[in-house]
Write a protein that holds these residues in place. Structure first.
Motif, PDB file in Angstrom:
ATOM      1  N   ASN A   1     100.092-159.164 -72.613  1.00  0.00           N
ATOM      2  CA  ASN A   1      99.097-158.108 -72.426  1.00  0.00           C
ATOM      3  C   ASN A   1      98.692-157.509 -73.767  1.00  0.00           C
ATOM      4  OD1 ASN A   1     101.390-156.671 -73.025  1.00  0.00           O
ATOM      5  ND2 ASN A   1     101.390-155.414 -71.182  1.00  0.00           N
ATOM      6  N   THR A   2      98.697-158.359 -74.819  1.00  0.00           N
ATOM      7  CA  THR A   2      98.260-157.937 -76.146  1.00  0.00           C
ATOM      8  C   THR A   2      96.741-157.760 -76.161  1.00  0.00           C
ATOM      9  OG1 THR A   2      98.063-160.239 -76.832  1.00  0.00           O
ATOM     10  CG2 THR A   2     100.166-159.148 -77.272  1.00  0.00           C
ATOM     11  N   ALA A   3      96.247-157.140 -77.224  1.00  0.00           N
ATOM     12  CA  ALA A   3      94.807-156.911 -77.333  1.00  0.00           C
ATOM     13  C   ALA A   3      94.033-158.212 -77.335  1.00  0.00           C
ATOM     14  CB  ALA A   3      94.506-156.112 -78.599  1.00  0.00           C
ATOM     15  N   GLU A   4      94.487-159.184 -78.142  1.00  0.00           N
ATOM     16  CA  GLU A   4      93.735-160.434 -78.231  1.00  0.00           C
ATOM     17  C   GLU A   4      93.744-161.198 -76.906  1.00  0.00           C
ATOM     18  OE1 GLU A   4      96.058-159.466 -80.359  1.00  0.00           O
ATOM     19  OE2 GLU A   4      97.688-160.928 -80.562  1.00  0.00           O
ATOM     20  N   ALA A   5      94.832-161.076 -76.149  1.00  0.00           N
ATOM     21  CA  ALA A   5      94.897-161.740 -74.848  1.00  0.00           C
ATOM     22  C   ALA A   5      93.984-161.051 -73.837  1.00  0.00           C
ATOM     23  CB  ALA A   5      96.331-161.768 -74.334  1.00  0.00           C
ATOM     24  N   GLN A   6      94.030-159.724 -73.789  1.00  0.00           N
ATOM     25  CA  GLN A   6      93.243-159.010 -72.789  1.00  0.00           C
ATOM     26  C   GLN A   6      91.746-159.068 -73.069  1.00  0.00           C
ATOM     27  OE1 GLN A   6      94.539-155.759 -70.519  1.00  0.00           O
ATOM     28  NE2 GLN A   6      96.450-155.512 -71.632  1.00  0.00           N
ATOM     29  N   ARG A   7      91.359-159.137 -74.327  1.00  0.00           N
ATOM     30  CA  ARG A   7      89.929-159.290 -74.610  1.00  0.00           C
ATOM     31  C   ARG A   7      89.390-160.558 -73.967  1.00  0.00           C
ATOM     32  NH1 ARG A   7      91.135-158.134 -80.710  1.00  0.00           N
ATOM     33  NH2 ARG A   7      91.264-155.865 -80.661  1.00  0.00           N
ATOM     34  N   TYR A   8      90.232-161.561 -73.924  1.00  0.00           N
ATOM     35  CA  TYR A   8      89.835-162.821 -73.300  1.00  0.00           C
ATOM     36  C   TYR A   8      89.867-162.715 -71.777  1.00  0.00           C
ATOM     37  CZ  TYR A   8      90.931-167.246 -71.030  1.00  0.00           C
ATOM     38  OH  TYR A   8      90.986-168.277 -70.143  1.00  0.00           O
ATOM     39  N   TYR A   9      91.036-162.410 -71.208  1.00  0.00           N
ATOM     40  CA  TYR A   9      91.136-162.594 -69.768  1.00  0.00           C
ATOM     41  C   TYR A   9      90.532-161.466 -68.936  1.00  0.00           C
ATOM     42  CZ  TYR A   9      95.818-160.194 -69.785  1.00  0.00           C
ATOM     43  OH  TYR A   9      96.883-159.323 -69.925  1.00  0.00           O
ATOM     44  N   ARG A  10      90.192-160.343 -69.526  1.00  0.00           N
ATOM     45  CA  ARG A  10      89.449-159.331 -68.776  1.00  0.00           C
ATOM     46  C   ARG A  10      88.003-159.768 -68.539  1.00  0.00           C
ATOM     47  NH1 ARG A  10      93.186-156.876 -66.120  1.00  0.00           N
ATOM     48  NH2 ARG A  10      94.864-156.168 -67.475  1.00  0.00           N
ATOM     49  N   LEU A  11      87.522-160.717 -69.325  1.00  0.00           N
ATOM     50  CA  LEU A  11      86.191-161.265 -69.115  1.00  0.00           C
ATOM     51  C   LEU A  11      86.214-162.481 -68.203  1.00  0.00           C
ATOM     52  CD1 LEU A  11      84.880-161.015 -72.782  1.00  0.00           C
ATOM     53  CD2 LEU A  11      84.005-159.717 -70.832  1.00  0.00           C
ATOM     54  N   VAL A  12      87.350-163.144 -68.110  1.00  0.00           N
ATOM     55  CA  VAL A  12      87.461-164.393 -67.351  1.00  0.00           C
ATOM     56  C   VAL A  12      88.017-164.154 -65.947  1.00  0.00           C
ATOM     57  CG1 VAL A  12      88.638-166.651 -67.296  1.00  0.00           C
ATOM     58  CG2 VAL A  12      87.648-165.786 -69.430  1.00  0.00           C
ATOM     59  N   TYR A  13      88.920-163.204 -65.786  1.00  0.00           N
ATOM     60  CA  TYR A  13      89.551-162.912 -64.500  1.00  0.00           C
ATOM     61  C   TYR A  13      89.092-161.546 -63.994  1.00  0.00           C
ATOM     62  CZ  TYR A  13      92.592-166.835 -65.580  1.00  0.00           C
ATOM     63  OH  TYR A  13      93.057-168.092 -65.883  1.00  0.00           O
ATOM     64  N   SER A  14      89.143-161.373 -62.681  1.00  0.00           N
ATOM     65  CA  SER A  14      88.822-160.086 -62.067  1.00  0.00           C
ATOM     66  C   SER A  14      90.072-159.520 -61.407  1.00  0.00           C
ATOM     67  CB  SER A  14      87.726-160.255 -61.010  1.00  0.00           C
ATOM     68  OG  SER A  14      86.554-160.776 -61.583  1.00  0.00           O
ATOM     69  N   SER A  15      90.044-158.227 -61.117  1.00  0.00           N
ATOM     70  CA  SER A  15      91.135-157.542 -60.438  1.00  0.00           C
ATOM     71  C   SER A  15      90.593-156.877 -59.170  1.00  0.00           C
ATOM     72  CB  SER A  15      91.767-156.496 -61.357  1.00  0.00           C
ATOM     73  OG  SER A  15      92.296-157.104 -62.526  1.00  0.00           O
ATOM     74  N   LEU A  16      91.484-156.392 -58.343  1.00  0.00           N
ATOM     75  CA  LEU A  16      91.047-155.734 -57.109  1.00  0.00           C
ATOM     76  C   LEU A  16      90.225-154.485 -57.408  1.00  0.00           C
ATOM     77  CD1 LEU A  16      94.262-156.111 -54.920  1.00  0.00           C
ATOM     78  CD2 LEU A  16      92.111-157.372 -54.697  1.00  0.00           C
ATOM     79  N   LEU A  17      90.675-153.717 -58.384  1.00  0.00           N
ATOM     80  CA  LEU A  17      89.968-152.508 -58.789  1.00  0.00           C
ATOM     81  C   LEU A  17      89.595-152.620 -60.255  1.00  0.00           C
ATOM     82  CD1 LEU A  17      92.225-149.806 -57.055  1.00  0.00           C
ATOM     83  CD2 LEU A  17      90.178-150.928 -56.134  1.00  0.00           C
ATOM     84  N   GLN A  18      88.777-151.708 -60.707  1.00  0.00           N
ATOM     85  CA  GLN A  18      88.302-151.741 -62.087  1.00  0.00           C
ATOM     86  C   GLN A  18      88.314-150.337 -62.680  1.00  0.00           C
ATOM     87  OE1 GLN A  18      84.639-154.023 -62.966  1.00  0.00           O
ATOM     88  NE2 GLN A  18      83.847-152.125 -63.838  1.00  0.00           N
ATOM     89  N   TRP A  19      88.711-150.254 -63.958  1.00  0.00           N
ATOM     90  CA  TRP A  19      88.692-148.967 -64.648  1.00  0.00           C
ATOM     91  C   TRP A  19      87.315-148.696 -65.217  1.00  0.00           C
ATOM     92  CZ3 TRP A  19      92.154-145.222 -64.425  1.00  0.00           C
ATOM     93  CH2 TRP A  19      93.438-145.540 -63.982  1.00  0.00           C
TER      94      TRP A  19
ATOM     95  N   LEU B   1      88.933-148.252 -73.548  1.00  0.00           N
ATOM     96  CA  LEU B   1      90.017-149.099 -73.082  1.00  0.00           C
ATOM     97  C   LEU B   1      90.340-150.146 -74.140  1.00  0.00           C
ATOM     98  CD1 LEU B   1      88.692-149.553 -69.443  1.00  0.00           C
ATOM     99  CD2 LEU B   1      90.456-147.973 -70.226  1.00  0.00           C
ATOM    100  N   LEU B   2      91.380-150.893 -73.888  1.00  0.00           N
ATOM    101  CA  LEU B   2      91.860-151.868 -74.872  1.00  0.00           C
ATOM    102  C   LEU B   2      90.902-153.024 -75.073  1.00  0.00           C
ATOM    103  CD1 LEU B   2      94.102-153.128 -76.630  1.00  0.00           C
ATOM    104  CD2 LEU B   2      95.121-154.004 -74.530  1.00  0.00           C
ATOM    105  N   TRP B   3      90.240-153.445 -74.008  1.00  0.00           N
ATOM    106  CA  TRP B   3      89.400-154.633 -74.103  1.00  0.00           C
ATOM    107  C   TRP B   3      87.936-154.244 -74.298  1.00  0.00           C
ATOM    108  CZ3 TRP B   3      92.581-153.162 -70.141  1.00  0.00           C
ATOM    109  CH2 TRP B   3      91.977-152.632 -68.999  1.00  0.00           C
ATOM    110  N   LEU B   4      87.030-155.224 -74.283  1.00  0.00           N
ATOM    111  CA  LEU B   4      85.613-154.979 -74.559  1.00  0.00           C
ATOM    112  C   LEU B   4      84.876-154.612 -73.271  1.00  0.00           C
ATOM    113  CD1 LEU B   4      85.103-157.968 -77.008  1.00  0.00           C
ATOM    114  CD2 LEU B   4      85.382-155.553 -77.614  1.00  0.00           C
ATOM    115  N   ASN B   5      85.342-153.580 -72.623  1.00  0.00           N
ATOM    116  CA  ASN B   5      84.848-153.183 -71.313  1.00  0.00           C
ATOM    117  C   ASN B   5      83.376-152.796 -71.328  1.00  0.00           C
ATOM    118  OD1 ASN B   5      85.554-152.634 -68.494  1.00  0.00           O
ATOM    119  ND2 ASN B   5      85.185-150.495 -68.988  1.00  0.00           N
ATOM    120  N   THR B   6      82.899-152.214 -72.431  1.00  0.00           N
ATOM    121  CA  THR B   6      81.534-151.695 -72.488  1.00  0.00           C
ATOM    122  C   THR B   6      80.488-152.771 -72.762  1.00  0.00           C
ATOM    123  OG1 THR B   6      82.041-151.032 -74.755  1.00  0.00           O
ATOM    124  CG2 THR B   6      82.123-149.320 -73.072  1.00  0.00           C
TER     125      THR B   6
END
Length: 531
Positions: free
Chosen positions: A72-90, A521-526
């Motif tokens: 759950n590092t920054a470099e990992a989450q920047r990738y998989y927050r764009l590739v995978y979805s979750s039930l809810l979203q921040w 947030l940690l990833w590129l959410n915006t």
């Protein structure tokens, strides 16, 4: 607003349960200070972002694995927050919204049963339909201790997950876990058609349902994503997003200002002014706080397995020198895992070890430990210039305590085996606290609970386990605050991870990228907001 040791900021405590609890939390939403008076609007003549079809993000390092359960590092989450979805979203304002869920979960009065309705028509990148069976599969894989998922602690109170047809999932909890909603916004949903094996099935491939799909991976060079044209939500602006590995600060700045890249998410804070002078945007993101801490080996033959020895180190550290010299003042001393800015953080306990060394107390604990080293103490620093610089300051502090030490810099892949086996003395690491502080204080459980998969140092303390259990299930703000203060108090007494400082991160981006602001947030959410 930079932290200041002489007038420390009080951690704002939001009244709503679903509020971001990050540093300077009163500045919700983007929570940034621009160095050019207007963020991306600094130049009214900037080209329209419609001209950018292929977005380039220059990063310090690539994920060592693409597995969304592995890191759950920054470099990992920047990738998989764009590739995978979750039930809810921040959301950027700290609230939760449905993502794969059609609506917010229905929660029983005793908070032990959660019913989640799924949206219709969602497919994975391989074309298969996403159903309740995939959600159940995801939770079961995350809960399996053999998989060592970083989401194990997040799912620890989920006793069972059951599919009711294709569009409904029912979660039964063993206790009324106070923070499950936030965790449902973190857990990436994977397909039950893939036979999941840790750091194997998705180590170099991907199969999510997010707005982008993996296009290519060139180790040591670049990771490229392509837009998912079958995405269920609003399509994102860019046809491709490429994460380009550029380890040198000067090279990343030059590429940005020359127009070769569009975002530099890991900008040293002392370079903000330089970037703005070169006609790009740069900010210090107040709410993105990183913890600099040390993993102490708990292996019986290591000196750091002794509590008094760990406390000797904790009192010997010159935290203010690290803040001033390494982070150019954009930080503050830290003593507890529950980080400054997090909901229920206690200010006094967070500064328990002080800003400057207390050698008298350090020597008392060293003597009480009975440890007499017949070799040099070894400090490993994650391969990052700032962390390595902090390690040399710690080395000097330990010398004042009478402990000679060495410092070596290694990538995560290099020291990970040692971290797991315990064959090390101390590993310095820098982890963005916003991975969790935006969501709940329960990230502490992942690092200090003896049963947590990402308790890499293998810290085990029965009293801490009990205190964490109380904090995770306490109902009501007052009870939660009291419970988390007790956790912090025990943390100060034991230092399962030795906390050093927290710092603010900075980011730079091209003026061509009109409408973009860094995420809280940690990833590129915006990136979702760029039109």
């Amino acid at each position: 607003m930079f932290f200041n040791r002489r007038t420390p900021q009080s951690a704002a405590r939001p009244t709503g349960r679903l509020r971001l609890g990050t540093a300077a939390v009163a500045v919700l939403g983007l929570g940034v200070l621009t160095a050019c008076g207007g963020g991306s609007g600094c130049s009214s003549e900037a080209p329209d972002s419609t001209t950018i079809k292929d977005l380039v993000v220059d990063v310090l390092a690539e994920p060592d694995s693409l597995d969304p359960f592995y890191r759950n590092t920054a470099e990992a989450q920047r990738y998989y927050r764009l590739v995978y979805s979750s039930l809810l979203q921040w959301n950027e304002d700290g609230t939760l919204a449905p993502d794969l869920a059609a609506e917010l979960p229905e929660v029983s009065k005793d908070r032990l049963t959660w019913t989640v309705k799924l949206r219709e028509g969602v497919t994975f990148h391989d074309g298969s339909a996403l159903t309740a069976a995939d959600v159940v599969h995801t939770i079961e894989q995350a809960k399996d201790p053999e998989n060592g998922a970083v989401w194990l602690a997040a799912m620890s109170y989920v006793e069972s997950a059951t599919a009711q047809g294709d569009d409904t999932v029912v979660l039964k909890l063993s206790e009324p876990y106070a923070y499950l909603d936030g965790k449902l916004a973190m857990l990436p949903i994977i397909s039950d058609e893939d036979d999941y094996k840790p750091n194997a099935t998705y180590a170099t491939t991907g199969n999510g349902s997010g707005p982008y799909a993996l296009a290519s991976l060139k180790r040591g060079d670049a990771l490229t994503l392509e837009r998912n044209e079958d995405y269920y939500g609003e399509p994102m602006k860019f046809e491709t997003i490429t994460f380009k590995v550029v380890p040198e600060d000067a090279s990343r700045i030059a590429r940005l200002t020359n127009g070769d890249s569009h975002i530099v998410p890991d900008l040293p804070t002392d370079q903000v002014e330089l970037v703005t002078k070169r006609n790009a945007n740069a900010v210090t993101v107040e709410s993105n706080v990183s913890r600099l801490f040390a993993y102490p080996s708990m292996k019986a033959d290591r000196p750091t397995s002794n509590t008094d020895f760990r406390l000797a180190i904790a009192y010997a550290v010159d935290r203010q020198r690290i803040v001033d010299q390494v982070y150019s003042g954009a930080g503050r001393p830290n003593s507890t895992y529950l980080t400054y800015g997090t909901l229920h953080h206690d200010e006094d306990l967070g500064l328990a070890f002080g800003a400057e060394p207390d050698l008298a107390k350090a020597k008392e604990h060293l003597a009480a430990s009975g440890v007499e080293l017949d070799r040099k103490f070894n400090i490993i620093a994650v391969n990052d210039p700032q962390v390595t610089s902090a390690a040399t300051i710690l080395q000097s502090n330990l010398k004042d305590l009478g402990i000679e030490s060495t410092v070596e810099s290694q990538d995560v892949a290099g020291f990970y085996a040692n971290l797991v086996s315990g064959d090390y003395d101390l590993i310095l690491f820098d982890a963005p606290a916003s991975t969790s502080t935006g969501f709940a204080p329960d990230y502490v459980n992942g690092g200090l609970n003896s049963q947590a998969a990402n308790n890499f140092a293998k810290f085990a303390d029965a009293e801490m386990d009990d205190l964490l259990d109380v904090a995770l299930t306490a109902q009501g703000e007052e009870a939660q605050a009291e419970a988390w203060r007790a956790v912090q108090q025990r943390d100060v007494e034991t230092q399962g991870n030795i906390q050093l400082v927290v710092s603010q991160s900075s980011q730079a981006w091209s003026k061509q990228l009109v409408g973009y602001e860094p995420s809280a947030l940690l990833w590129l959410n915006t990136l979702r907001d760029v039109t």
